[in-house]
Structure formats: structure tokens, C-alpha cells
Scaffold this active site. Structure first.
Site, PDB file in Angstrom:
ATOM      1  N   HIS A  22      -4.090  -1.540  -6.393  1.00 19.34           N
ATOM      2  CA  HIS A  22      -3.336  -0.408  -6.916  1.00 19.34           C
ATOM      3  C   HIS A  22      -4.297   0.704  -7.314  1.00 19.34           C
ATOM      4  O   HIS A  22      -5.098   0.548  -8.227  1.00 19.34           O
ATOM      5  CB  HIS A  22      -2.481  -0.847  -8.112  1.00 19.34           C
ATOM      6  N   ASP A  24       0.823  -1.226   0.000  1.00 22.44           N
ATOM      7  CA  ASP A  24       0.000   0.000   0.000  1.00 22.44           C
ATOM      8  C   ASP A  24       0.850   1.266   0.000  1.00 22.44           C
ATOM      9  O   ASP A  24       0.414   2.307   0.493  1.00 22.44           O
ATOM     10  CB  ASP A  24      -0.956   0.018   1.211  1.00 22.44           C
TER      11      ASP A  24
HETATM   12  P1  IMP Z   1      -2.641 -12.702   1.625  1.00 20.69           P
HETATM   13  O1  IMP Z   1      -1.709 -12.161   0.600  1.00 20.69           O
HETATM   14  O2  IMP Z   1      -4.087 -12.379   1.304  1.00 20.69           O
HETATM   15  O3  IMP Z   1      -2.425 -14.137   1.911  1.00 20.69           O
HETATM   16  O4  IMP Z   1      -2.360 -11.932   3.010  1.00 20.69           O
HETATM   17  C1  IMP Z   1      -1.176 -12.129   3.758  1.00 20.69           C
HETATM   18  C2  IMP Z   1      -0.784 -10.860   4.479  1.00 20.69           C
HETATM   19  O5  IMP Z   1      -0.327  -9.908   3.529  1.00 20.69           O
HETATM   20  C3  IMP Z   1      -1.920 -10.164   5.231  1.00 20.69           C
HETATM   21  O6  IMP Z   1      -1.394  -9.539   6.380  1.00 20.69           O
HETATM   22  C4  IMP Z   1      -2.418  -9.124   4.252  1.00 20.69           C
HETATM   23  O7  IMP Z   1      -3.051  -8.045   4.899  1.00 20.69           O
HETATM   24  C5  IMP Z   1      -1.102  -8.711   3.616  1.00 20.69           C
HETATM   25  N1  IMP Z   1      -1.249  -8.209   2.258  1.00 20.69           N
HETATM   26  C6  IMP Z   1      -1.376  -8.934   1.128  1.00 20.69           C
HETATM   27  N2  IMP Z   1      -1.427  -8.128   0.067  1.00 20.69           N
HETATM   28  C7  IMP Z   1      -1.311  -6.877   0.518  1.00 20.69           C
HETATM   29  C8  IMP Z   1      -1.259  -5.609  -0.132  1.00 20.69           C
HETATM   30  O8  IMP Z   1      -1.310  -5.462  -1.354  1.00 20.69           O
HETATM   31  N3  IMP Z   1      -1.140  -4.536   0.707  1.00 20.69           N
HETATM   32  C9  IMP Z   1      -1.035  -4.649   2.051  1.00 20.69           C
HETATM   33  N4  IMP Z   1      -1.065  -5.814   2.686  1.00 20.69           N
HETATM   34  C10 IMP Z   1      -1.206  -6.932   1.923  1.00 20.69           C
END
Ligand code: IMP
Length: 432
Positions: A46, A18
Site C-alpha cells: 500500500h 494495486d
Molecule cells: P501470493 O498472494 O503471494 O500467494 O500471490 C498469489 C497471486 O496474487 C500472484 O499472482 C500475485 O502476484 C497476486 N498478488 C498477491 N498480492 C497482491 C497484491 O497486493 N497486488 C497485486 N497482486 C497480488
């Protein structure tokens, strides 16, 4: 920074996602021919604002918003095809036509049962959960590594085989979900196959061997821009494991995730915010769980693009950014949301960490140690002048420039772009 002379470039986040990569990719796109997603999936969000209009993309590369460019979804992406089609339809409803989009036949498919598995698994973990985005990312990549239970985009081009394999996989998933999680709502393989096979007709012409495409494009002198998703500290190998996502989010993921030689990248732009945020569980030493954190959250609209969750906010973590810079070979830095910090009496920078046993040598691989560590914060005077009125990097107020100079010195790479608002026009480019 002279964008016109850049070689193949990647844009990655240096913290936990982010950071505002979408805006930087959008800014750079006009100087490149091809924009590539190489990791992650629908977990990314994005956001790009063009002439006051806001676009939030999750799966499509930001390049699809720029006419005349080729956008590519590479082999390393976890592709939720149905969701991507929804994204294309949503853009079409706003008058944006997705132009030249190429989808790797090697990309793994996120299936409906992956999203269910994500939710069931997180619920079963209870207090030990990761706090995923529930987009099926972990289960999809886990199946990729298991191989026999994975389905790739190319499989959709052989309908009978796809149906056969899917039926076997769904049977296994249903048994697993019932046994492990007591879930007795079996998935319907036939219905899933029908939906996926209908969906693939919409993109059949876009599916190809993108590895060959990249080779030929580079031979023809085309310039490639790689768009990292998530953030370096969420990297499955190099982030705050296990509180990470399941792909290689740093720049070192580009060769494997896209399918290009390791020597491809000439420039790596690391994106940070003027402060740090994180979503989900895991260590965050410079977190401000207080009114300053809330001030930043409110002014920076720090609520997830993908899930709407409030983001945890904290001081700029220079030690973590330095680690990410070294890992990825970052050559330039872009600092976003400088305007968000306006009005604070003083601004803090985390320069390192300390524990009862003494200071840590920097950002460390042991997440438990990081979670216990206290941040070492250096304070600097804040600023009252709105950076949006500055017009150029040089005309930023003295305290704002000092703050950026200190970040540069601590992190170790030059800041070439400063963003002071969401719009393309609210960007200060520094000539270095
Ligand atoms: P997952 O990618 O959905 O398995 O999430 C795993 C961890 O990564 C969690 O803490 C999510 O909040 C974080 N996360 C995954 N993608 C993003 C992103 O694009 N921005 C911020 N946090 C992310």
C-alpha cells in the site's frame, strides 16, 4: 460524499490488486478512530504519498501514518513479524513513530520456512506456477487450515511451548522439502525460535484479543475502517481460481478476518484504476499486450510495490468490476490514476466477454473459460487536458467526465472520489 457521516466502512480493490487502496484509506482515516487490516500479509503493497513523501507499507495498516488513530492487525492476517518490525524501523528512520498498534493474538505467523516453501513449490510447478509474491502467504494459510503445523502470534507468549511446537514443525518441513523438492538445506529450529522470541519482545505490549477490542470500541461509539489487501478478483473463493491469493480479499472477508459481526459494515468503497492491471499469472481478458499497455505502464509507474515486477496493463474491465461490486455490496467507487490515460486518442472499456460458443453472461467462475474469452471493448474519445489542472470533479474535461459516467453506468455504483495523482492533495471529491 460526506466522510464525516460514514458508519463502519471498508475499502477494497475491485480488480486484481494495486488499485490504490492505500491512498483512499489514508484519505478516509482522519474520519475514523480505528484502521484495521483483516486479510493477506506481506504480499500487499500500500503506497501512500503525503506532502511529496512516499511510504510503502506491506503489513502495517495505513492508519499507522496518522497520529491519534489505532491501527489493528486482525486475526485473518498472515503476519510476518520480522518483516513488520523492519517496516516499523524503516518508518522510525524517517521520523514516523508507529503509535497505537494492536496485533491479534489469533493472527497466524508467516515463518521463514513458509517463504522457502513458496519458492520451492512455485519452482516445482514450472509453467503451471501462480506467480506468487514469494512472501510465504499460501504456505502460511495452508498450515492454518492444517492446524497442527500452524503457529499463531499468541503462541509466542509461551516461549517453551513455542519452541517445542516449532521444533516438531521444522523437522516435518525439512523432511518434506528434502523428499519433495530435493532441498537439503535444513532450517534450524533453534535459530528461528531465538529470532522470533527476541522479536516478540518488541511488540509484546501490542498483542491482544482484538475481537474483544473491536466489540468495546464499537460499544463506545468508535468508528472502524477496514483496509482490504490485494483485490477482489484475487479472493481465494471468489476470484480467478487458482490464480488468486490465499485469503478472502473481498468485503465479505471483513467479518471473519477481523472478528466483527456480519452486520457491521455500513459503507463499502470499491477502488479501481481508470484502467486495469494484474501481476502474476491468470486470466486477464482486457489485457493490452502492446504499445498502449506499455504507455499505461510507463505513465502509471505500473511496477510492483512488493516485488518490482512489471504489471500487466489493460482497458478498464467494467464487467469484472460489476461482479466485484455485486459480491461485496459496494456502495461507492473511487477511480484512481485518471491522469495516466491522458493523451490517448481513444480509451476502451471492457463491457463483457465473448467466446466461439457465444457471449458470456458476465464475469464467470471458470478461469479457463475467461482465459479463452475475447473482451468486448467499447471505445470512447480520449482527452488531452491534464486532469490534475481541473481542481474539481465538475471541471474535468468533457471526455474524461463522459468516460467516468460510462464506467458508473456499467458498474452500477456512484463514483465519489477521483484521483489524478499520487499526493493526498491530488484528489477530487464529488458531493453525492
Ligand atoms: P501470493 O498472494 O503471494 O500467494 O500471490 C498469489 C497471486 O496474487 C500472484 O499472482 C500475485 O502476484 C497476486 N498478488 C498477491 N498480492 C497482491 C497484491 O497486493 N497486488 C497485486 N497482486 C497480488
Amino acid at each position: 460524499m460526506d466522510f464525516k457521516t460514514l458508519g463502519h466502512t471498508c475499502v477494497v480493490g475491485l480488480h486484481w490488486g494495486d488499485e490504490g487502496k492505500g491512498k483512499i484509506v489514508d484519505l478516509l482515516t482522519e474520519h475514523f478512530d480505528v484502521v484495521v487490516r483483516y486479510n493477506g500479509g506481506g504480499n500487499a503493497g500500500h503506497t501512500v504519498q503525503i506532502a511529496g513523501e512516499k511510504f510503502a507499507l506491506h503489513l502495517l495498516p495505513v492508519g499507522v501514518l496518522s497520529p491519534g488513530k489505532t491501527a489493528v492487525i486482525g486475526p485473518g492476517v498472515a503476519l510476518d513479524l520480522l518483516r513488520m518490525l523492519e517496516e516499523i524501523d524503516a518508518l522510525a528512520a524517517r521520523g514516523v513513530t508507529v503509535g497505537d498498534l494492536k496485533i491479534s493474538d489469533r493472527a497466524n505467523l508467516v515463518m521463514p520456512y513458509h517463504k522457502k516453501q513458496d519458492l520451492l513449490f512455485e519452482a516445482a510447478l514450472g509453467a503451471g506456477k501462480i506467480g506468487t509474491t514469494a512472501r510465504g502467504i499460501g504456505p502460511c494459510y495452508a498450515d492454518k487450515m492444517l492446524r497442527a503445523t500452524a503457529l499463531r502470534v499468541g503462541d509466542l507468549l509461551r516461549p517453551e511451548l513455542f519452541r517445542e511446537r516449532l521444533t516438531r514443525i521444522v523437522e516435518l518441513k525439512n523432511r518434506t522439502f528434502a523428499a519433495l523438492y530435493g532441498d537439503h538445506r535444513p532450517e534450524d529450529a533453534e535459530a528461528i525460535a531465538d529470532e522470533c522470541l527476541a522479536a516478540v519482545e518488541c511488540v509484546r505490549g501490542n498483542i491482544c484479543d482484538t475481537t474483544r477490542f473491536f466489540y468495546e470500541a464499537m460499544q463506545a461509539g468508535k468508528r472502524l475502517l477496514f483496509e482490504g489487501a490485494n483485490g477482489t478478483l484475487l479472493d481465494v473463493d471468489h476470484g480467478t481460481f487458482p490464480y488468486v491469493t490465499s485469503s478472502t480479499t473481498s468485503a465479505i472477508g471483513v467479518p471473519a478476518g477481523a472478528g466483527v459481526p456480519a452486520s457491521t459494515l455500513k459503507t463499502c468503497v470499491g477502488v479501481v484504476k481508470a484502467y486495469t492491471t494484474r501481476v502474476g499469472a491468470g486470466p486477464f481478458p482486457s489485457e493490452l499486450d502492446n504499445e498502449i499497455g506499455q504507455y499505461i505502464r510507463d505513465r502509471g509507474h505500473e511496477y510492483g510495490t512488493t516485488t518490482g515486477r512489471p504489471r500487466r496493463c489493460g482497458w478498464f474491465d467494467a464487467a469484472a468490476a460489476q461482479y466485484s461490486v455485486r459480491l461485496s455490496g459496494i456502495t461507492h467507487m473511487a477511480v484512481m490514476h485518471l491522469d495516466t490515460l491522458t493523451g490517448l486518442e481513444r480509451v476502451g472499456i471492457c463491457t463483457g466477454y465473448t467466446t466461439p460458443a457465444g457471449p458470456l453472461p458476465g464475469f464467470v467462475s471458470d478461469s479457463t473459460l475467461l482465459a479463452e474469452a475475447q473482451p468486448i471493448i467499447e471505445f470512447m474519445p480520449g482527452w488531452k487536458d491534464d486532469p490534475r489542472g481541473a481542481g474539481s470533479f465538475e471541471k474535468l474535461s468533457r471526455p474524461a467526465r463522459d468516460y467516468l459516467a460510462r464506467i458508473e453506468a456499467l458498474v452500477g455504483v456512484p463514483i465519489c472520489i477521483v484521483s489524478v495523482g499520487p499526493d493526498r492533495a491530488q484528489t477530487l471529491i464529488r458531493s453525492i
